[in-house]
Write an enzyme that holds these catalytic residues in place. Structure first.
Site, PDB file in Angstrom:
ATOM      1  N   ARG A  10      75.438 117.725  89.611  1.00 37.76           N
ATOM      2  CA  ARG A  10      75.602 116.947  88.387  1.00 37.76           C
ATOM      3  C   ARG A  10      74.257 116.900  87.667  1.00 37.76           C
ATOM      4  O   ARG A  10      73.215 117.152  88.257  1.00 37.76           O
ATOM      5  CB  ARG A  10      76.064 115.521  88.713  1.00 37.76           C
ATOM      6  CG  ARG A  10      77.479 115.418  89.238  1.00 37.76           C
ATOM      7  CD  ARG A  10      77.778 113.993  89.680  1.00 37.76           C
ATOM      8  NE  ARG A  10      77.598 113.056  88.583  1.00 37.76           N
ATOM      9  CZ  ARG A  10      77.304 111.754  88.724  1.00 37.76           C
ATOM     10  NH1 ARG A  10      77.150 111.244  89.937  1.00 37.76           N
ATOM     11  NH2 ARG A  10      77.180 110.972  87.674  1.00 37.76           N
ATOM     12  N   SER A  12      72.768 114.226  86.256  1.00 40.53           N
ATOM     13  CA  SER A  12      72.042 112.957  86.226  1.00 40.53           C
ATOM     14  C   SER A  12      70.702 113.102  86.932  1.00 40.53           C
ATOM     15  O   SER A  12      70.501 113.992  87.765  1.00 40.53           O
ATOM     16  CB  SER A  12      72.858 111.856  86.912  1.00 40.53           C
ATOM     17  OG  SER A  12      72.896 112.057  88.315  1.00 40.53           O
ATOM     18  N   LYS A  79      79.097 109.338  99.882  1.00 36.85           N
ATOM     19  CA  LYS A  79      80.039 108.228  99.675  1.00 36.85           C
ATOM     20  C   LYS A  79      80.983 108.468  98.501  1.00 36.85           C
ATOM     21  O   LYS A  79      81.989 107.786  98.369  1.00 36.85           O
ATOM     22  CB  LYS A  79      79.302 106.901  99.527  1.00 36.85           C
ATOM     23  CG  LYS A  79      78.466 106.729  98.282  1.00 36.85           C
ATOM     24  CD  LYS A  79      77.726 105.385  98.323  1.00 36.85           C
ATOM     25  CE  LYS A  79      76.806 105.176  97.138  1.00 36.85           C
ATOM     26  NZ  LYS A  79      77.493 104.974  95.874  1.00 36.85           N
ATOM     27  N   ASP A  80      80.671 109.452  97.633  1.00 38.02           N
ATOM     28  CA  ASP A  80      81.559 109.783  96.511  1.00 38.02           C
ATOM     29  C   ASP A  80      82.717 110.682  96.913  1.00 38.02           C
ATOM     30  O   ASP A  80      83.653 110.869  96.133  1.00 38.02           O
ATOM     31  CB  ASP A  80      80.766 110.492  95.395  1.00 38.02           C
ATOM     32  CG  ASP A  80      79.769 109.572  94.702  1.00 38.02           C
ATOM     33  OD1 ASP A  80      79.918 108.337  94.815  1.00 38.02           O
ATOM     34  OD2 ASP A  80      78.838 110.096  94.059  1.00 38.02           O
ATOM     35  N   ARG A 127      82.805  96.473  96.441  1.00 36.35           N
ATOM     36  CA  ARG A 127      82.326  96.050  97.766  1.00 36.35           C
ATOM     37  C   ARG A 127      81.162  95.083  97.629  1.00 36.35           C
ATOM     38  O   ARG A 127      81.101  94.061  98.321  1.00 36.35           O
ATOM     39  CB  ARG A 127      81.891  97.300  98.561  1.00 36.35           C
ATOM     40  CG  ARG A 127      81.133  96.997  99.845  1.00 36.35           C
ATOM     41  CD  ARG A 127      80.500  98.265 100.420  1.00 36.35           C
ATOM     42  NE  ARG A 127      79.578  98.905  99.493  1.00 36.35           N
ATOM     43  CZ  ARG A 127      78.306  98.540  99.335  1.00 36.35           C
ATOM     44  NH1 ARG A 127      77.802  97.530 100.031  1.00 36.35           N
ATOM     45  NH2 ARG A 127      77.530  99.166  98.468  1.00 36.35           N
ATOM     46  N   ARG A 128      80.219  95.395  96.730  1.00 34.87           N
ATOM     47  CA  ARG A 128      79.070  94.502  96.544  1.00 34.87           C
ATOM     48  C   ARG A 128      79.507  93.202  95.855  1.00 34.87           C
ATOM     49  O   ARG A 128      79.028  92.117  96.213  1.00 34.87           O
ATOM     50  CB  ARG A 128      77.987  95.197  95.711  1.00 34.87           C
ATOM     51  CG  ARG A 128      77.355  96.398  96.393  1.00 34.87           C
ATOM     52  CD  ARG A 128      76.145  96.891  95.624  1.00 34.87           C
ATOM     53  NE  ARG A 128      75.669  98.155  96.160  1.00 34.87           N
ATOM     54  CZ  ARG A 128      75.717  99.318  95.510  1.00 34.87           C
ATOM     55  NH1 ARG A 128      76.210  99.375  94.288  1.00 34.87           N
ATOM     56  NH2 ARG A 128      75.255 100.417  96.066  1.00 34.87           N
ATOM     57  N   ARG A 145      78.080  99.668  84.742  1.00 35.00           N
ATOM     58  CA  ARG A 145      78.081 101.103  85.007  1.00 35.00           C
ATOM     59  C   ARG A 145      76.819 101.698  84.458  1.00 35.00           C
ATOM     60  O   ARG A 145      76.062 101.060  83.740  1.00 35.00           O
ATOM     61  CB  ARG A 145      79.303 101.753  84.345  1.00 35.00           C
ATOM     62  CG  ARG A 145      80.328 102.269  85.355  1.00 35.00           C
ATOM     63  CD  ARG A 145      81.110 103.445  84.805  1.00 35.00           C
ATOM     64  NE  ARG A 145      80.449 104.709  85.127  1.00 35.00           N
ATOM     65  CZ  ARG A 145      80.913 105.885  84.763  1.00 35.00           C
ATOM     66  NH1 ARG A 145      82.020 105.962  84.047  1.00 35.00           N
ATOM     67  NH2 ARG A 145      80.281 106.983  85.102  1.00 35.00           N
ATOM     68  N   GLY A 146      76.598 102.971  84.764  1.00 37.37           N
ATOM     69  CA  GLY A 146      75.411 103.645  84.257  1.00 37.37           C
ATOM     70  C   GLY A 146      74.565 104.194  85.390  1.00 37.37           C
ATOM     71  O   GLY A 146      74.795 103.893  86.557  1.00 37.37           O
ATOM     72  N   ASN A 147      73.581 105.002  85.023  1.00 36.26           N
ATOM     73  CA  ASN A 147      72.719 105.580  86.052  1.00 36.26           C
ATOM     74  C   ASN A 147      71.697 104.547  86.546  1.00 36.26           C
ATOM     75  O   ASN A 147      71.622 103.431  86.028  1.00 36.26           O
ATOM     76  CB  ASN A 147      72.028 106.852  85.535  1.00 36.26           C
ATOM     77  CG  ASN A 147      71.174 106.588  84.304  1.00 36.26           C
ATOM     78  OD1 ASN A 147      70.507 105.570  84.194  1.00 36.26           O
ATOM     79  ND2 ASN A 147      71.178 107.527  83.363  1.00 36.26           N
ATOM     80  N   VAL A 148      70.953 104.932  87.570  1.00 34.28           N
ATOM     81  CA  VAL A 148      69.996 104.001  88.189  1.00 34.28           C
ATOM     82  C   VAL A 148      68.998 103.469  87.158  1.00 34.28           C
ATOM     83  O   VAL A 148      68.732 102.266  87.088  1.00 34.28           O
ATOM     84  CB  VAL A 148      69.260 104.690  89.364  1.00 34.28           C
ATOM     85  CG1 VAL A 148      68.133 103.808  89.886  1.00 34.28           C
ATOM     86  CG2 VAL A 148      70.238 105.016  90.484  1.00 34.28           C
ATOM     87  N   ARG A 151      70.527 100.915  84.758  1.00 33.64           N
ATOM     88  CA  ARG A 151      70.840  99.643  85.429  1.00 33.64           C
ATOM     89  C   ARG A 151      69.561  98.817  85.633  1.00 33.64           C
ATOM     90  O   ARG A 151      69.552  97.607  85.395  1.00 33.64           O
ATOM     91  CB  ARG A 151      71.521  99.905  86.775  1.00 33.64           C
ATOM     92  CG  ARG A 151      72.909 100.505  86.641  1.00 33.64           C
ATOM     93  CD  ARG A 151      73.591 100.634  87.990  1.00 33.64           C
ATOM     94  NE  ARG A 151      74.776 101.468  87.898  1.00 33.64           N
ATOM     95  CZ  ARG A 151      75.820 101.368  88.719  1.00 33.64           C
ATOM     96  NH1 ARG A 151      75.813 100.471  89.691  1.00 33.64           N
ATOM     97  NH2 ARG A 151      76.865 102.159  88.580  1.00 33.64           N
ATOM     98  N   CYS A 240      95.018  99.842 102.938  1.00 37.40           N
ATOM     99  CA  CYS A 240      94.036  98.822 102.600  1.00 37.40           C
ATOM    100  C   CYS A 240      93.168  99.274 101.437  1.00 37.40           C
ATOM    101  O   CYS A 240      92.350 100.163 101.595  1.00 37.40           O
ATOM    102  CB  CYS A 240      93.153  98.524 103.816  1.00 37.40           C
ATOM    103  SG  CYS A 240      92.080  97.120 103.553  1.00 37.40           S
TER     104      CYS A 240
END
Length: 309
Positions: A10, A12, A79-80, A127-128, A145-148, A151, A240
């Site tokens: 990607r 980013s 994790k994605d 989750r957070r 939302r958004g990149n690091v 944020r 779940c």
């Protein structure tokens, strides 16, 4: 052997940093040059919340390019990845995992406990959000939302509109911004996402030479921990959809290395949670994860699905 391998990524800043890390490691280990090929994904084009876009939104375009032989291999934030294996593709390496914990970046170097009641804290992960609610700190939790970089700018930038954000520590570190972290959150407070901090290096399963070449990057302890966490997630997914968290650690036991896996399912409002753990050997990583998922379901994890009251 001098032809560069094409690594799909990607565009980013974080994806490029992670992919360059893998490219440099592969060249150092094998001598093969690697060139990055930027792939635009549907997730990059949309401003919708990640939960709404669905699992795998940042992954499918990379996998399409792999299948079409436009690239030789790809690097994903593990994790994605959807938990189901992709036909014809193979996770050839899981490099040594970065610290999987979550990190707080807050104004005035505050820790989570120092934030005043009513303080605004942003994060993009359900989750957070669920675990922040569960702490009972009376914080105003805002989905973002958004990149690091964008944020962090909402806390430390000139147009800051939040008191704090919670991010994966690994991404902040890989972008060279670790100094801005005001607290690394103990997993007892904030259990990470399954496979957080880990990278997945994927290629076509019929490319035997590349499968062998990429294996030079594989880190066995990281693979065992991630395998346990992902097996738990995969077993839970059928029944779940509530926020799921997991953290596996390898430690030396009396009869060799052991995995200690902690897992949790939390209602979205944080009012209820099931938290359990299991131990076993690295060779049994997948079975430990499946067994812990079964334990969680036996203790009512499925009843937390969609609970928002």
């Amino acid at each position: 052997m001098s032809t560069p391998l094409r690594l799909g990524t990607r565009g980013s800043a974080l994806a490029l940093a992670q992919s360059q890390l893998v490219a440099d490691s592969l060249t150092a280990a094998t001598g093969r040059p690697v060139e990055l090929v930027r792939i635009v994904t549907a997730g990059d084009r949309s401003g919708a919340p990640v939960a709404q876009l669905g699992v795998g939104v940042f992954v499918s375009a990379l996998r399409d390019a792999l299948t079409a032989k436009e690239i030789d291999f790809a690097v994903h934030s593990y994790k994605d990845l959807p938990t189901a294996p992709h036909p014809g593709l193979h996770i050839a390496a899981i490099p040594q995992r970065e610290d999987p914990r979550d990190a707080l970046i807050a104004r005035d170097n505050q820790t989570l406990a120092e934030l005043a009641p009513g303080a605004t804290i942003g994060t993009g992960a359900v989750r957070r959000i669920a675990q922040l609610h569960a702490l009972g700190l009376q914080l105003q939790v805002t989905p973002i939302r958004g990149n690091v970089d964008s944020r962090i700018a909402r806390v430390l930038g000139p147009g800051a509109d939040l008191d704090a954000v919670v991010l994966a520590r690994a991404g902040v570190v890989r972008l060279g911004r670790a100094a801005e972290i005001t607290e690394t959150l103990d997993p007892m407070l904030m259990l990470p996402a399954p496979a957080q901090g880990a990278l997945a290096v994927e290629c076509r399963s019929d490319d035997a030479d590349l499968v062998e070449l990429l294996a030079a990057l594989d880190h066995a302890p990281s693979r065992a921990a991630v395998t346990a966490e992902r097996a738990m997630l995969a077993t839970l997914e059928a029944g779940c959809s509530a926020p799921v968290a997991a953290h596996a650690e390898l430690a030396e036991g009396e009869q060799g290395d052991e995995i200690y896996l902690r897992g949790a399912v939390i209602s979205p409002d944080g009012a209820r949670a099931v938290r359990l753990s299991r131990t076993g050997t690295p060779a049994d990583a997948a079975e430990i994860g499946k067994a812990l998922a079964a334990d969680l379901l036996d203790n009512g994890a499925d009843t937390l699905m969609g609970s928002t009251e």
